[in-house]
Design a protein around this motif. Structure first.
Motif, PDB file in Angstrom:
ATOM      1  N   LEU A 267      13.619   3.387  34.655  1.00  0.00           N
ATOM      2  CA  LEU A 267      12.391   3.926  35.181  1.00  0.00           C
ATOM      3  C   LEU A 267      12.499   5.482  35.144  1.00  0.00           C
ATOM      4  CD1 LEU A 267      11.350   1.622  37.979  1.00  0.00           C
ATOM      5  CD2 LEU A 267      10.325   1.453  35.582  1.00  0.00           C
ATOM      6  N   PRO A 268      11.379   6.218  34.983  1.00  0.00           N
ATOM      7  CA  PRO A 268      11.694   7.664  35.361  1.00  0.00           C
ATOM      8  C   PRO A 268      12.049   7.858  36.841  1.00  0.00           C
ATOM      9  CG  PRO A 268       9.494   6.942  34.121  1.00  0.00           C
ATOM     10  CD  PRO A 268      10.140   5.709  34.564  1.00  0.00           C
ATOM     11  N   THR A 269      11.961   7.151  37.485  1.00  0.00           N
ATOM     12  CA  THR A 269      12.348   7.139  38.958  1.00  0.00           C
ATOM     13  C   THR A 269      13.810   6.799  39.372  1.00  0.00           C
ATOM     14  OG1 THR A 269      11.246   5.265  39.618  1.00  0.00           O
ATOM     15  CG2 THR A 269      10.128   7.313  40.017  1.00  0.00           C
ATOM     16  N   ALA A 270      14.470   6.295  38.248  1.00  0.00           N
ATOM     17  CA  ALA A 270      15.635   5.771  38.410  1.00  0.00           C
ATOM     18  C   ALA A 270      16.828   6.448  37.977  1.00  0.00           C
ATOM     19  CB  ALA A 270      16.023   4.438  37.799  1.00  0.00           C
ATOM     20  N   ASN A 271      18.286   6.297  37.952  1.00  0.00           N
ATOM     21  CA  ASN A 271      19.223   7.334  37.491  1.00  0.00           C
ATOM     22  C   ASN A 271      20.120   6.414  36.754  1.00  0.00           C
ATOM     23  OD1 ASN A 271      21.500   8.641  37.446  1.00  0.00           O
ATOM     24  ND2 ASN A 271      21.327   9.668  39.481  1.00  0.00           N
ATOM     25  N   ALA A 272      19.870   6.629  35.270  1.00  0.00           N
ATOM     26  CA  ALA A 272      20.748   5.955  34.265  1.00  0.00           C
ATOM     27  C   ALA A 272      22.142   6.330  34.448  1.00  0.00           C
ATOM     28  CB  ALA A 272      20.389   6.167  32.994  1.00  0.00           C
ATOM     29  N   ALA A 273      22.595   7.632  34.701  1.00  0.00           N
ATOM     30  CA  ALA A 273      24.135   8.061  34.604  1.00  0.00           C
ATOM     31  C   ALA A 273      24.866   7.237  35.893  1.00  0.00           C
ATOM     32  CB  ALA A 273      24.116   9.543  35.023  1.00  0.00           C
ATOM     33  N   GLN A 274      24.230   7.040  36.870  1.00  0.00           N
ATOM     34  CA  GLN A 274      24.543   6.128  38.175  1.00  0.00           C
ATOM     35  C   GLN A 274      24.937   4.777  37.631  1.00  0.00           C
ATOM     36  OE1 GLN A 274      22.515   6.938  41.887  1.00  0.00           O
ATOM     37  NE2 GLN A 274      23.364   5.084  42.669  1.00  0.00           N
ATOM     38  N   MET A 275      24.016   4.320  36.871  1.00  0.00           N
ATOM     39  CA  MET A 275      24.085   2.919  36.314  1.00  0.00           C
ATOM     40  C   MET A 275      25.373   2.718  35.356  1.00  0.00           C
ATOM     41  SD  MET A 275      20.154   2.052  35.124  1.00  0.00           S
ATOM     42  CE  MET A 275      18.780   2.348  36.385  1.00  0.00           C
ATOM     43  N   GLN A 276      25.676   3.567  34.609  1.00  0.00           N
ATOM     44  CA  GLN A 276      26.649   3.511  33.776  1.00  0.00           C
ATOM     45  C   GLN A 276      27.968   3.820  34.603  1.00  0.00           C
ATOM     46  OE1 GLN A 276      27.533   2.765  31.055  1.00  0.00           O
ATOM     47  NE2 GLN A 276      29.182   3.950  30.081  1.00  0.00           N
ATOM     48  N   SER A 277      27.789   4.838  35.635  1.00  0.00           N
ATOM     49  CA  SER A 277      28.986   5.124  36.248  1.00  0.00           C
ATOM     50  C   SER A 277      29.471   3.892  37.186  1.00  0.00           C
ATOM     51  CB  SER A 277      28.894   6.284  37.433  1.00  0.00           C
ATOM     52  OG  SER A 277      28.760   7.456  36.647  1.00  0.00           O
ATOM     53  N   VAL A 279      29.030   0.641  35.926  1.00  0.00           N
ATOM     54  CA  VAL A 279      29.766  -0.246  35.079  1.00  0.00           C
ATOM     55  C   VAL A 279      31.225   0.334  34.856  1.00  0.00           C
ATOM     56  CG1 VAL A 279      29.600  -0.923  32.556  1.00  0.00           C
ATOM     57  CG2 VAL A 279      27.448  -0.845  33.990  1.00  0.00           C
ATOM     58  N   VAL A 280      31.401   1.535  34.644  1.00  0.00           N
ATOM     59  CA  VAL A 280      32.647   2.073  34.203  1.00  0.00           C
ATOM     60  C   VAL A 280      33.647   1.760  35.368  1.00  0.00           C
ATOM     61  CG1 VAL A 280      34.018   4.114  33.624  1.00  0.00           C
ATOM     62  CG2 VAL A 280      31.835   3.763  32.627  1.00  0.00           C
ATOM     63  N   ALA A 281      33.241   2.080  36.417  1.00  0.00           N
ATOM     64  CA  ALA A 281      33.900   2.031  37.852  1.00  0.00           C
ATOM     65  C   ALA A 281      34.579   0.655  38.109  1.00  0.00           C
ATOM     66  CB  ALA A 281      33.294   2.264  39.086  1.00  0.00           C
ATOM     67  N   TYR A 282      33.598  -0.233  37.781  1.00  0.00           N
ATOM     68  CA  TYR A 282      33.693  -1.755  37.647  1.00  0.00           C
ATOM     69  C   TYR A 282      35.201  -2.036  36.817  1.00  0.00           C
ATOM     70  CZ  TYR A 282      33.644  -7.111  37.521  1.00  0.00           C
ATOM     71  OH  TYR A 282      33.871  -8.096  37.550  1.00  0.00           O
ATOM     72  N   ALA A 283      34.799  -1.880  35.646  1.00  0.00           N
ATOM     73  CA  ALA A 283      35.742  -1.852  34.294  1.00  0.00           C
ATOM     74  C   ALA A 283      37.199  -1.516  34.829  1.00  0.00           C
ATOM     75  CB  ALA A 283      35.342  -1.479  33.016  1.00  0.00           C
ATOM     76  N   LYS A 284      37.238  -0.413  35.201  1.00  0.00           N
ATOM     77  CA  LYS A 284      38.474   0.201  35.646  1.00  0.00           C
ATOM     78  C   LYS A 284      39.136  -0.301  36.932  1.00  0.00           C
ATOM     79  CE  LYS A 284      38.334   3.482  32.565  1.00  0.00           C
ATOM     80  NZ  LYS A 284      39.168   3.545  31.503  1.00  0.00           N
ATOM     81  N   PHE A 299      39.919  -0.671  29.143  1.00  0.00           N
ATOM     82  CA  PHE A 299      38.476  -0.566  28.668  1.00  0.00           C
ATOM     83  C   PHE A 299      38.139   0.811  28.016  1.00  0.00           C
ATOM     84  CE2 PHE A 299      38.408  -3.674  31.792  1.00  0.00           C
ATOM     85  CZ  PHE A 299      37.414  -4.890  31.224  1.00  0.00           C
ATOM     86  N   GLU A 300      37.493   1.018  26.999  1.00  0.00           N
ATOM     87  CA  GLU A 300      37.309   2.336  26.487  1.00  0.00           C
ATOM     88  C   GLU A 300      35.529   2.100  26.033  1.00  0.00           C
ATOM     89  OE1 GLU A 300      39.086   3.806  22.963  1.00  0.00           O
ATOM     90  OE2 GLU A 300      41.121   3.995  24.109  1.00  0.00           O
ATOM     91  N   PHE A 301      34.897   3.353  26.764  1.00  0.00           N
ATOM     92  CA  PHE A 301      33.612   3.338  26.639  1.00  0.00           C
ATOM     93  C   PHE A 301      32.953   4.530  25.525  1.00  0.00           C
ATOM     94  CE2 PHE A 301      34.103   0.878  30.520  1.00  0.00           C
ATOM     95  CZ  PHE A 301      33.136   0.170  30.417  1.00  0.00           C
ATOM     96  N   GLU A 302      31.878   4.287  24.809  1.00  0.00           N
ATOM     97  CA  GLU A 302      31.327   5.095  24.014  1.00  0.00           C
ATOM     98  C   GLU A 302      30.073   5.082  24.160  1.00  0.00           C
ATOM     99  OE1 GLU A 302      30.680   5.644  18.752  1.00  0.00           O
ATOM    100  OE2 GLU A 302      32.583   4.568  19.836  1.00  0.00           O
ATOM    101  N   THR A 303      29.546   6.545  23.883  1.00  0.00           N
ATOM    102  CA  THR A 303      28.116   6.557  24.071  1.00  0.00           C
ATOM    103  C   THR A 303      27.360   6.479  22.792  1.00  0.00           C
ATOM    104  OG1 THR A 303      28.363   8.307  26.075  1.00  0.00           O
ATOM    105  CG2 THR A 303      26.129   8.177  24.813  1.00  0.00           C
ATOM    106  N   ILE A 304      26.536   5.873  22.554  1.00  0.00           N
ATOM    107  CA  ILE A 304      25.890   5.593  21.393  1.00  0.00           C
ATOM    108  C   ILE A 304      24.629   6.500  21.304  1.00  0.00           C
ATOM    109  CG2 ILE A 304      24.518   3.882  19.875  1.00  0.00           C
ATOM    110  CD1 ILE A 304      26.183   1.549  21.161  1.00  0.00           C
ATOM    111  N   CYS A 305      23.656   6.417  22.306  1.00  0.00           N
ATOM    112  CA  CYS A 305      22.484   7.444  22.580  1.00  0.00           C
ATOM    113  C   CYS A 305      22.133   7.384  24.048  1.00  0.00           C
ATOM    114  CB  CYS A 305      21.323   6.813  21.569  1.00  0.00           C
ATOM    115  SG  CYS A 305      20.553   5.616  22.214  1.00  0.00           S
TER     116      CYS A 305
END
Length: 394
Positions: A267-277, A279-284, A299-305
């Motif tokens: 949503l425009p009121t949400a924070n996608a960067a925080q969502m991705q962080s 996921v990465v923290a859980y994987a680590k 794990f290695e993460f790559e940004t597609i878009c």
């Protein structure tokens, strides 16, 4: 309200050009550049690294104090495997569910808008409007909004400061003031293979990947359960989705590698960067146990878009202008991503408004009705006649 033959001809010409994202778009860009050059207008082109694709930016009314961008993307999605009843590049005009319509890939999304804008270049040049019209046409929107980022950077470097932007994505000519973001990532998991009878000596990449996929599912359920609703969207909360998963070579081999791709639509009121962080923290957090067995595991993460969400306002002058030009009293929200968030984040007041419906986009026998194109042409003609607008906002 009738569509002019000239506007239809421009739209058809662009639809007939194969600009699927994997191809070059230079035929289309050079066609527009050359047309504008015959009117005495110089175009700014910015290229991808291989020089096979370009953005085009041109100003109609050079020297006026500010300008309004008409923005569109030149690439289309492919049609492989789709059941078309005609050549997708035919630009055929025939009767359809909404009356006479222009058919072909990109007709709705969004070459007809671009064609109608370009067909009115001379009218914009001769306009007495107190602002210039900028044409901004990008590459690779469909695969991640990559081209427009270069275009916006070029405007910044050249100190070109447009007043506002109208993104002509298909909204049925109803001004849209918000959409979700689209953030896509690839996760590659390295484990350690072994015979499946010796699993304690292995790190199962699929199982480790599955844990992260499960976490994504939990996050999505949490958004649905707990996130404050943004009414007006078909799905009024942020979502997660895993679109691809690959791994393993045989039933009796513990897989060393796995890969999956996923997305957030925030949503425009949400924070996608925080969502991705998250996921990465859980994987680590899973890596220490993996590395005890195989130090190279992880794990290695790559940004597609990363396409940011867009949030305008019904009170923005550009929204009010779009309402005036379309005759629409209200506004809408759209479910799909556009370049609007990137323009807005660059400090340019933005609205999304264009002919056709997203329901026809990306579909076999994609079309846009001539009635919608006639409304778009009336929009362009009204824009050229505009004498004053409430800018800047009070």
């Amino acid at each position: 309200m009738t569509l002019s033959p000239q506007a239809l001809e421009f739209a058809q010409t662009l639809v007939r050009m194969n600009t699927v994202s994997q191809n070059s778009n230079l035929e289309l860009i050079h066609f527009i550049r050359d047309h504008l050059a015959r009117l005495g207008v110089k175009s700014r082109l910015t290229f991808n690294d291989s020089k096979t694709k370009a953005n085009l930016f041109a100003t109609l009314g050079e020297g006026k104090p500010a300008g309004i961008i008409l923005s569109g993307h030149t690439d289309t999605v492919p049609w492989d495997g789709q059941d078309w009843s005609m050549d997708p590049l035919s630009a055929l005009v025939k009767d359809g569910p909404e009356g006479p319509s222009l058919y072909g890939r990109g007709s709705a999304d969004m070459k007809a808008f671009i064609g109608i804008a370009v067909s009115h270049a001379e009218q914009f040049l001769n306009s007495e409007a107190p602002f210039a019209i900028h044409l901004a046409f990008s590459y690779d929107e469909e695969v991640g909004c990559f081209g427009v980022k270069e275009l916006i950077a070029d405007l910044r470097d050249a100190n070109i400061q447009p007043l506002a932007c109208i993104v002509g994505e298909p909204t049925s000519m109803v001004p849209a003031i918000a959409h979700k973001g689209v953030y896509r990532y690839k996760c590659c998991v390295r484990g350690k293979e072994a015979h499946s009878s010796l699993t304690p000596h292995s790190v199962n990449a699929i199982e480790m990947a599955a844990r992260v996929v499960g976490r994504l599912r939990d996050m999505g359920e949490g958004f649905e359960r707990e996130e404050p609703r943004f009414e007006g969207f078909d799905v009024p909360f942020s979502t997660t989705s895993v679109g691809q998963f690959h791994g393993g070579i045989a039933d009796n081999v513990v897989p060393r590698d796995a890969e999956f791709r996923y997305e957030f639509r925030d949503l425009p009121t949400a924070n996608a960067a925080q969502m991705q962080s998250e996921v990465v923290a859980y994987a680590k957090s899973l890596e220490p146990a993996m590395k005890k067995v195989a130090p190279a595991a992880g794990f290695e993460f790559e940004t597609i878009c990363e396409i940011p969400s867009f949030l305008g306002s019904k009170d923005d002058p550009v929204t009010r202008l779009a309402q005036e030009l379309t005759g629409e009293q209200g506004t809408t929200l759209v479910a799909f991503g556009t370049e609007a968030g990137l323009f807005k984040n660059a400090g340019i007041s933005t609205v999304v408004c264009g002919p056709g419906s997203i329901r026809q986009a990306h579909q076999p026998d994609e079309y846009v009705s001539l009635a919608q194109l006639a409304r778009c042409e009336a929009f362009m003609q009204g824009l050229a006649r505009t004498r004053s607008i409430d800018w800047p906002p009070a």
